[in-house]
Design an enzyme around this catalytic site. Sequence first.
Site, PDB file in Angstrom:
ATOM      1  N   ARG A 194      40.837 -30.220 -41.480  1.00 37.55           N
ATOM      2  CA  ARG A 194      39.661 -31.078 -41.354  1.00 37.55           C
ATOM      3  C   ARG A 194      38.412 -30.227 -41.096  1.00 37.55           C
ATOM      4  NH1 ARG A 194      38.525 -36.196 -37.270  1.00 37.55           N
ATOM      5  NH2 ARG A 194      36.520 -36.698 -38.160  1.00 37.55           N
ATOM      6  N   HIS A 198      34.897 -29.505 -43.087  1.00 34.17           N
ATOM      7  CA  HIS A 198      33.589 -29.718 -42.453  1.00 34.17           C
ATOM      8  C   HIS A 198      32.719 -28.457 -42.575  1.00 34.17           C
ATOM      9  CE1 HIS A 198      30.474 -30.984 -39.720  1.00 34.17           C
ATOM     10  NE2 HIS A 198      30.675 -29.907 -38.971  1.00 34.17           N
ATOM     11  N   ARG A 203      28.404 -25.309 -44.966  1.00 27.29           N
ATOM     12  CA  ARG A 203      28.068 -23.913 -45.269  1.00 27.29           C
ATOM     13  C   ARG A 203      28.207 -23.497 -46.727  1.00 27.29           C
ATOM     14  NH1 ARG A 203      25.058 -22.548 -40.889  1.00 27.29           N
ATOM     15  NH2 ARG A 203      26.140 -23.129 -38.985  1.00 27.29           N
TER      16      ARG A 203
HETATM   17  C1  LIG Z   1      21.434 -24.951 -43.486  1.00 28.86           C
HETATM   18  C2  LIG Z   1      21.614 -24.904 -41.999  1.00 28.86           C
HETATM   19  C3  LIG Z   1      20.565 -24.499 -41.194  1.00 28.86           C
HETATM   20  C4  LIG Z   1      20.707 -24.449 -39.794  1.00 28.86           C
HETATM   21  N1  LIG Z   1      19.666 -24.047 -39.029  1.00 28.86           N
HETATM   22  C5  LIG Z   1      19.795 -24.000 -37.685  1.00 28.86           C
HETATM   23  C6  LIG Z   1      18.704 -23.567 -36.837  1.00 28.86           C
HETATM   24  O1  LIG Z   1      17.645 -23.229 -37.313  1.00 28.86           O
HETATM   25  N2  LIG Z   1      18.916 -23.534 -35.495  1.00 28.86           N
HETATM   26  C7  LIG Z   1      20.105 -23.923 -34.931  1.00 28.86           C
HETATM   27  O2  LIG Z   1      20.230 -23.897 -33.708  1.00 28.86           O
HETATM   28  N3  LIG Z   1      21.139 -24.313 -35.700  1.00 28.86           N
HETATM   29  C8  LIG Z   1      21.009 -24.358 -37.045  1.00 28.86           C
HETATM   30  N4  LIG Z   1      22.083 -24.747 -37.806  1.00 28.86           N
HETATM   31  C9  LIG Z   1      23.368 -25.037 -37.143  1.00 28.86           C
HETATM   32  C10 LIG Z   1      23.664 -26.544 -37.023  1.00 28.86           C
HETATM   33  O3  LIG Z   1      22.638 -27.202 -36.335  1.00 28.86           O
HETATM   34  C11 LIG Z   1      25.001 -26.756 -36.297  1.00 28.86           C
HETATM   35  O4  LIG Z   1      24.896 -26.309 -34.952  1.00 28.86           O
HETATM   36  C12 LIG Z   1      26.135 -25.996 -36.919  1.00 28.86           C
HETATM   37  O5  LIG Z   1      26.143 -26.165 -38.310  1.00 28.86           O
HETATM   38  C13 LIG Z   1      27.458 -26.506 -36.332  1.00 28.86           C
HETATM   39  O6  LIG Z   1      27.833 -27.688 -36.994  1.00 28.86           O
HETATM   40  P1  LIG Z   1      28.104 -29.077 -36.262  1.00 28.86           P
HETATM   41  O7  LIG Z   1      26.887 -29.537 -35.523  1.00 28.86           O
HETATM   42  O8  LIG Z   1      28.633 -30.020 -37.281  1.00 28.86           O
HETATM   43  O9  LIG Z   1      29.162 -28.769 -35.129  1.00 28.86           O
HETATM   44  P2  LIG Z   1      30.721 -28.244 -35.075  1.00 28.86           P
HETATM   45  O10 LIG Z   1      30.746 -27.380 -33.920  1.00 28.86           O
HETATM   46  O11 LIG Z   1      31.094 -27.721 -36.414  1.00 28.86           O
HETATM   47  O12 LIG Z   1      31.460 -29.558 -34.723  1.00 28.86           O
HETATM   48  C14 LIG Z   1      31.958 -30.472 -35.689  1.00 28.86           C
HETATM   49  C15 LIG Z   1      31.569 -31.870 -35.294  1.00 28.86           C
HETATM   50  O13 LIG Z   1      32.129 -32.193 -34.034  1.00 28.86           O
HETATM   51  C16 LIG Z   1      31.240 -33.063 -33.331  1.00 28.86           C
HETATM   52  N5  LIG Z   1      30.794 -32.388 -32.079  1.00 28.86           N
HETATM   53  C17 LIG Z   1      31.098 -31.105 -31.709  1.00 28.86           C
HETATM   54  N6  LIG Z   1      30.579 -30.832 -30.495  1.00 28.86           N
HETATM   55  C18 LIG Z   1      29.920 -31.961 -30.122  1.00 28.86           C
HETATM   56  C19 LIG Z   1      29.167 -32.302 -28.963  1.00 28.86           C
HETATM   57  N7  LIG Z   1      28.972 -31.456 -27.955  1.00 28.86           N
HETATM   58  N8  LIG Z   1      28.653 -33.526 -28.889  1.00 28.86           N
HETATM   59  C20 LIG Z   1      28.837 -34.434 -29.898  1.00 28.86           C
HETATM   60  N9  LIG Z   1      29.524 -34.167 -31.032  1.00 28.86           N
HETATM   61  C21 LIG Z   1      30.067 -32.950 -31.132  1.00 28.86           C
HETATM   62  C22 LIG Z   1      30.067 -33.326 -34.264  1.00 28.86           C
HETATM   63  O14 LIG Z   1      30.339 -34.502 -34.999  1.00 28.86           O
HETATM   64  C23 LIG Z   1      30.068 -32.122 -35.176  1.00 28.86           C
HETATM   65  O15 LIG Z   1      29.489 -32.360 -36.465  1.00 28.86           O
HETATM   66  C24 LIG Z   1      21.957 -24.805 -39.201  1.00 28.86           C
HETATM   67  C25 LIG Z   1      23.023 -25.211 -40.023  1.00 28.86           C
HETATM   68  C26 LIG Z   1      22.874 -25.262 -41.399  1.00 28.86           C
HETATM   69  C27 LIG Z   1      24.046 -25.681 -42.255  1.00 28.86           C
END
Ligand SMILES: Cc1cc2nc3c(=O)[nH]c(=O)nc-3n(C[C@H](O)[C@H](O)[C@H](O)COP(=O)(O)OP(=O)(O)OC[C@H]3O[C@@H](n4cnc5c(N)ncnc54)[C@H](O)[C@@H]3O)c2cc1C
Length: 247
Positions: A194, A198, A203
Site C-alpha cells: 500500500r 502511495h 513521487r
Molecule cells: C512535489 C512535492 C513537493 C513537496 N514539497 C514540500 C515542501 O516544500 N516542504 C515540505 O515540508 N514538504 C514537501 N513535500 C512533502 C509532502 O508535504 C509530504 O510530507 C511527503 O510527501 C510525505 O507524504 P504524506 O504526507 O502523504 O505522508 P506519509 O508519511 O507518506 O504518510 C502516508 C499517509 O498517512 C497519513 N498520515 C501519516 N502521518 C500522519 C499524521 N501525523 N497525521 C495525519 N495523517 C497522517 C496521511 O494520510 C498520509 O498521506 C513535497 C512533496 C511532493 C510530492
Amino acid sequence: MNVQLLEATENPEELICRGARNDYMSEFNADLSFEETMASIEGETIEEKKRTLIAHLLQHGHYGPFEHPSATFAVKGMSRACMAQLTRHRHVSFDVQSMRYVAFDDVDPADVEAGAMVVTPPSATDANWIGRNQKGGTVDEEIVAKREELFLQSVRGSVEDYQELLDLGMPPEDARFVLPIGTKVNLVMTLNVRMLMHVADMRAAADSQWEIRELTEEVLAKAAEWCPLTFAYYEEKMQGRKNRLAP
Ligand SMILES: Cc1cc2nc3c(=O)[nH]c(=O)nc-3n(C[C@H](O)[C@H](O)[C@H](O)COP(=O)(O)OP(=O)(O)OC[C@H]3O[C@@H](n4cnc5c(N)ncnc54)[C@H](O)[C@@H]3O)c2cc1C
C-alpha cells in the site's frame, strides 16, 4: 543510483487475497487451502481469481489487505537531498549510511566529474534538460558549460576541504558539515505494498524532482516483478492520482 530488491514477502498476492477473503468468511482462514479460500471468486484458474479479487479491492479502495506483504530495497548513491524527500514518508522503515562512522577519506576529488561522492544533476551538464521550475527551451551551450565548470569546482572544493579537515583531526561527524546536499548516501528501506503505491503516487508524479522520480520508477519496476497483478492494475488504472491511497 543503483536500486536492488533485497528481500520480499513470498507469494505476496496470495497473502493480499487471504487477508481480504478473511473479512467475508465464517471459517478460520488458516484452516483452508488457498484454493478453498478463493472458491467463490470469479475465474477459471487460481491466477484469474487472484486478478479478479485484486482488481476489485483496488477499484473499491479496499487498501488494507495491501499492507500485509512488504519489500526491502537497497539503494546506492542517492543524494542527501533526495534522501530528505524520501524519508518524509513516515510508514517506510529506513537504515541510512552514517557520515559519522563512515569517513569518505579515500575519494579522489579529481573523480568528482565521474560522480564520485556527489550526484551531478542533469541540469548542470545538459542544455536540453527542462527542470520542473524552468520555463523551458534549450539553454545556450556556453552557459551550460559555465554551469558545469562552476558546479564541479564547488563540489571538488568541498570534497578537498572535507578531507583536509579529516587530516587535521576533525571527526567525520563534524567535517561533513562542509559537504554539499548532493553528497551520495546508501540506504535500505522497507515498505508494504500500500505504501509503495502511495510513495509512487506522490513521487513518480511530474512535479516531483527527477532523482526521486527515477528512484520510484526503479522501485516500481521491481515491484511489478514481485507483485505482478497488483502493479499491472496500478500502472494501467491508478498511477498519477495523488493522495488517493492515503488522503
Ligand atoms: C512535489 C512535492 C513537493 C513537496 N514539497 C514540500 C515542501 O516544500 N516542504 C515540505 O515540508 N514538504 C514537501 N513535500 C512533502 C509532502 O508535504 C509530504 O510530507 C511527503 O510527501 C510525505 O507524504 P504524506 O504526507 O502523504 O505522508 P506519509 O508519511 O507518506 O504518510 C502516508 C499517509 O498517512 C497519513 N498520515 C501519516 N502521518 C500522519 C499524521 N501525523 N497525521 C495525519 N495523517 C497522517 C496521511 O494520510 C498520509 O498521506 C513535497 C512533496 C511532493 C510530492
